[in-house]
Motif scaffolding. Sequence first.
Motif, PDB file in Angstrom:
ATOM      1  N   VAL A   1      60.316 -21.715  37.998  1.00  0.00           N
ATOM      2  CA  VAL A   1      60.878 -21.378  39.309  1.00  0.00           C
ATOM      3  C   VAL A   1      59.897 -20.458  40.023  1.00  0.00           C
ATOM      4  N   THR A   2      59.516 -20.825  41.235  1.00  0.00           N
ATOM      5  CA  THR A   2      58.612 -19.995  42.028  1.00  0.00           C
ATOM      6  C   THR A   2      59.431 -18.976  42.806  1.00  0.00           C
ATOM      7  N   VAL A   3      59.158 -17.703  42.577  1.00  0.00           N
ATOM      8  CA  VAL A   3      59.867 -16.646  43.300  1.00  0.00           C
ATOM      9  C   VAL A   3      59.199 -16.442  44.656  1.00  0.00           C
ATOM     10  N   LEU A   4      59.961 -16.637  45.711  1.00  0.00           N
ATOM     11  CA  LEU A   4      59.489 -16.413  47.071  1.00  0.00           C
ATOM     12  C   LEU A   4      59.871 -14.978  47.435  1.00  0.00           C
ATOM     13  N   ASN A   5      58.950 -14.054  47.188  1.00  0.00           N
ATOM     14  CA  ASN A   5      59.274 -12.631  47.325  1.00  0.00           C
ATOM     15  C   ASN A   5      59.133 -12.196  48.788  1.00  0.00           C
ATOM     16  N   ILE A   6      60.255 -12.216  49.483  1.00  0.00           N
ATOM     17  CA  ILE A   6      60.277 -11.844  50.902  1.00  0.00           C
ATOM     18  C   ILE A   6      60.716 -10.400  51.111  1.00  0.00           C
ATOM     19  N   THR A   7      61.115  -9.713  50.047  1.00  0.00           N
ATOM     20  CA  THR A   7      61.813  -8.432  50.204  1.00  0.00           C
ATOM     21  C   THR A   7      60.937  -7.329  50.781  1.00  0.00           C
ATOM     22  N   GLN A   8      59.757  -7.091  50.204  1.00  0.00           N
ATOM     23  CA  GLN A   8      58.936  -5.979  50.663  1.00  0.00           C
ATOM     24  C   GLN A   8      58.486  -6.162  52.110  1.00  0.00           C
ATOM     25  N   LEU A   9      57.956  -7.312  52.440  1.00  0.00           N
ATOM     26  CA  LEU A   9      57.469  -7.525  53.808  1.00  0.00           C
ATOM     27  C   LEU A   9      58.617  -7.440  54.806  1.00  0.00           C
ATOM     28  N   THR A  10      59.812  -7.862  54.406  1.00  0.00           N
ATOM     29  CA  THR A  10      60.966  -7.841  55.304  1.00  0.00           C
ATOM     30  C   THR A  10      61.512  -6.441  55.469  1.00  0.00           C
ATOM     31  N   ASP A  11      61.392  -5.630  54.430  1.00  0.00           N
ATOM     32  CA  ASP A  11      61.963  -4.278  54.480  1.00  0.00           C
ATOM     33  C   ASP A  11      61.304  -3.424  55.566  1.00  0.00           C
ATOM     34  N   TYR A  12      60.053  -3.716  55.899  1.00  0.00           N
ATOM     35  CA  TYR A  12      59.379  -2.958  56.962  1.00  0.00           C
ATOM     36  C   TYR A  12      59.965  -3.252  58.347  1.00  0.00           C
ATOM     37  N   ARG A  13      60.634  -4.403  58.511  1.00  0.00           N
ATOM     38  CA  ARG A  13      60.959  -4.902  59.839  1.00  0.00           C
ATOM     39  C   ARG A  13      62.301  -4.416  60.366  1.00  0.00           C
ATOM     40  N   ILE A  14      62.418  -3.121  60.508  1.00  0.00           N
ATOM     41  CA  ILE A  14      63.637  -2.532  61.083  1.00  0.00           C
ATOM     42  C   ILE A  14      63.816  -2.916  62.542  1.00  0.00           C
ATOM     43  N   ASP A  15      62.759  -3.427  63.165  1.00  0.00           N
ATOM     44  CA  ASP A  15      62.752  -3.754  64.593  1.00  0.00           C
ATOM     45  C   ASP A  15      63.218  -5.164  64.902  1.00  0.00           C
ATOM     46  N   ALA A  16      63.422  -6.005  63.887  1.00  0.00           N
ATOM     47  CA  ALA A  16      63.567  -7.441  64.128  1.00  0.00           C
ATOM     48  C   ALA A  16      64.974  -7.987  63.903  1.00  0.00           C
ATOM     49  N   HIS A  17      65.944  -7.114  63.670  1.00  0.00           N
ATOM     50  CA  HIS A  17      67.334  -7.555  63.540  1.00  0.00           C
ATOM     51  C   HIS A  17      67.909  -7.906  64.916  1.00  0.00           C
ATOM     52  N   VAL A  18      69.014  -8.647  64.904  1.00  0.00           N
ATOM     53  CA  VAL A  18      69.630  -9.006  66.185  1.00  0.00           C
ATOM     54  C   VAL A  18      70.236  -7.791  66.877  1.00  0.00           C
ATOM     55  N   SER A  19      70.615  -6.763  66.101  1.00  0.00           N
ATOM     56  CA  SER A  19      71.158  -5.521  66.658  1.00  0.00           C
ATOM     57  C   SER A  19      72.327  -5.837  67.615  1.00  0.00           C
ATOM     58  N   VAL A  20      72.267  -5.371  68.846  1.00  0.00           N
ATOM     59  CA  VAL A  20      73.358  -5.626  69.796  1.00  0.00           C
ATOM     60  C   VAL A  20      73.070  -6.835  70.682  1.00  0.00           C
ATOM     61  N   TYR A  21      71.960  -7.509  70.402  1.00  0.00           N
ATOM     62  CA  TYR A  21      71.584  -8.676  71.223  1.00  0.00           C
ATOM     63  C   TYR A  21      72.055  -9.949  70.522  1.00  0.00           C
ATOM     64  N   THR A  22      73.368 -10.021  70.387  1.00  0.00           N
ATOM     65  CA  THR A  22      74.000 -11.105  69.664  1.00  0.00           C
ATOM     66  C   THR A  22      75.242 -11.553  70.423  1.00  0.00           C
TER      67      THR A  22
ATOM     68  N   ASN B   1      70.029 -13.363  74.567  1.00  0.00           N
ATOM     69  CA  ASN B   1      71.187 -12.471  74.537  1.00  0.00           C
ATOM     70  C   ASN B   1      70.892 -11.106  75.151  1.00  0.00           C
ATOM     71  N   GLY B   2      69.727 -10.990  75.807  1.00  0.00           N
ATOM     72  CA  GLY B   2      69.480  -9.794  76.612  1.00  0.00           C
ATOM     73  C   GLY B   2      68.522  -8.779  76.046  1.00  0.00           C
ATOM     74  N   ARG B   3      67.828  -9.077  74.942  1.00  0.00           N
ATOM     75  CA  ARG B   3      66.872  -8.088  74.427  1.00  0.00           C
ATOM     76  C   ARG B   3      65.754  -7.894  75.451  1.00  0.00           C
ATOM     77  N   PRO B   4      65.518  -6.670  75.892  1.00  0.00           N
ATOM     78  CA  PRO B   4      64.600  -6.436  77.021  1.00  0.00           C
ATOM     79  C   PRO B   4      63.117  -6.535  76.671  1.00  0.00           C
TER      80      PRO B   4
END
Length: 426
Positions: free
Chosen positions: A364-385, A118-121
């Motif tokens: 129930v096993t908690v798959l704690n993805i929140t902290q590691l994901t919170d750092y990733r401000i760079d990895a959203h689709v943003s405008v490349y969607t 979708n054009g991410r450079p």
Amino acid sequence: MKIPPKGKTPLSLTIIIIAVIVLMSVTFTEDLRVLTGTSTLKPPKASSSSSSSSSSSERDASSRETNEAVIDEEDKIEFNRKKCSVTEGKWVFNSSKEMLYTDESCPYLDKQLVCKRNGRPEDKYLYWEWELDDCTLPRFNVENVLRKLRGKRLMFVGDSMQRAQWQSFVCLIQAHIPPKRKLIKRNEGNCMFKAKDYNMTIEFYWTPFLVDSNTDKYIITDPNKRILQVDSIAHHARSWVGVDIFVFSSYTWWMSGQSIKSSWGSFANGEKGYEELDVRIAYKLGLKTWANWVDSSINPNTTRVFFATMSPSHLRSSDWGNEDGIQCFKETMPVAQRGFSGSGTDKQMMEVVTDVIERMKVPVTVLNITQLTDYRIDAHVSVYTQLDGKVLSDEQKKNPLRYADCIHWCLPGVPDIWNQLLYAYL
């Protein structure tokens, strides 16, 4: 035989006593390290001289960093679900990271998520790896996954975040299965990938609130028109019979910023028969309904249950100190601040999850993805969607305040790491 002077201990006995004391000390401290997450083993410091040149100092520093990295790796233990914390770690850039799939090689990805196409450079977001502090996180091994899942049904249950994790999981394994030996079906938002030779299915079931709602079959975009039944899960549960491994999650759709409308019993009365509830109260009631179903319907000897914690959004750039930014637009690096938690993470909602799961009878096993994901401000689709089946135009990309998507994730990308964690627990 020479008798030692009275009141003095023989040298050999003294050495033995000292050795025992040291061993006991180290053993106790290392056991304490397991509980506290700290290590008593420290890397050696490279000695420096005041008369050394700057180039020599740089070499010493480089050597020291290398030694520290090696010793840190040697000090880490093999992943153990009871001893290792998946939230304690850091993102490490690895330019030689092996990619198990690309947005070109996997045909099952939603077009909105294929950022490169979708054009991410730039593609730096692809090469970050999550490295735990005290443990070695195993790499996703396709052969082992296929072996573990032979004859089983794995189902991801939730909203579009779970659909992304389903797509990631399928893409991670599908290249190892011959074209004529795999099958995919999509039906009203629900998806199923089958590997025939393994009698294995990887499924996604759409239910953004887990409990029954009027937006399950046809998506209602206006939060004011959504009505939930926080005390009912029966409609969905009929489709969960016979599943061997569940990965549940529900968070994003609850966070509309408005109270939750809930009816009790049915939707027959429409908007007249609902009650407005505070989000956290409604969330807790909904999770309790889910928990009661798990406790009454799941045999823990034959079925495993995971619950993935919230996937953070990044809608406020001031959270990470970019006062002039626009949400996640143009971000190309993870947040470096240790323990960062942005406004897209609701800790009170996390506490609700913890409180409900701790009271359950079925583990129930908690798959704690929140902290590691919170750092990733760079990895959203943003405008490349894509919007309405079309890549955003240049004019639309110039208006990130309206068009940037800082909720969903590029694929390949962060959901692959979620599945690496899932693999470690499997």
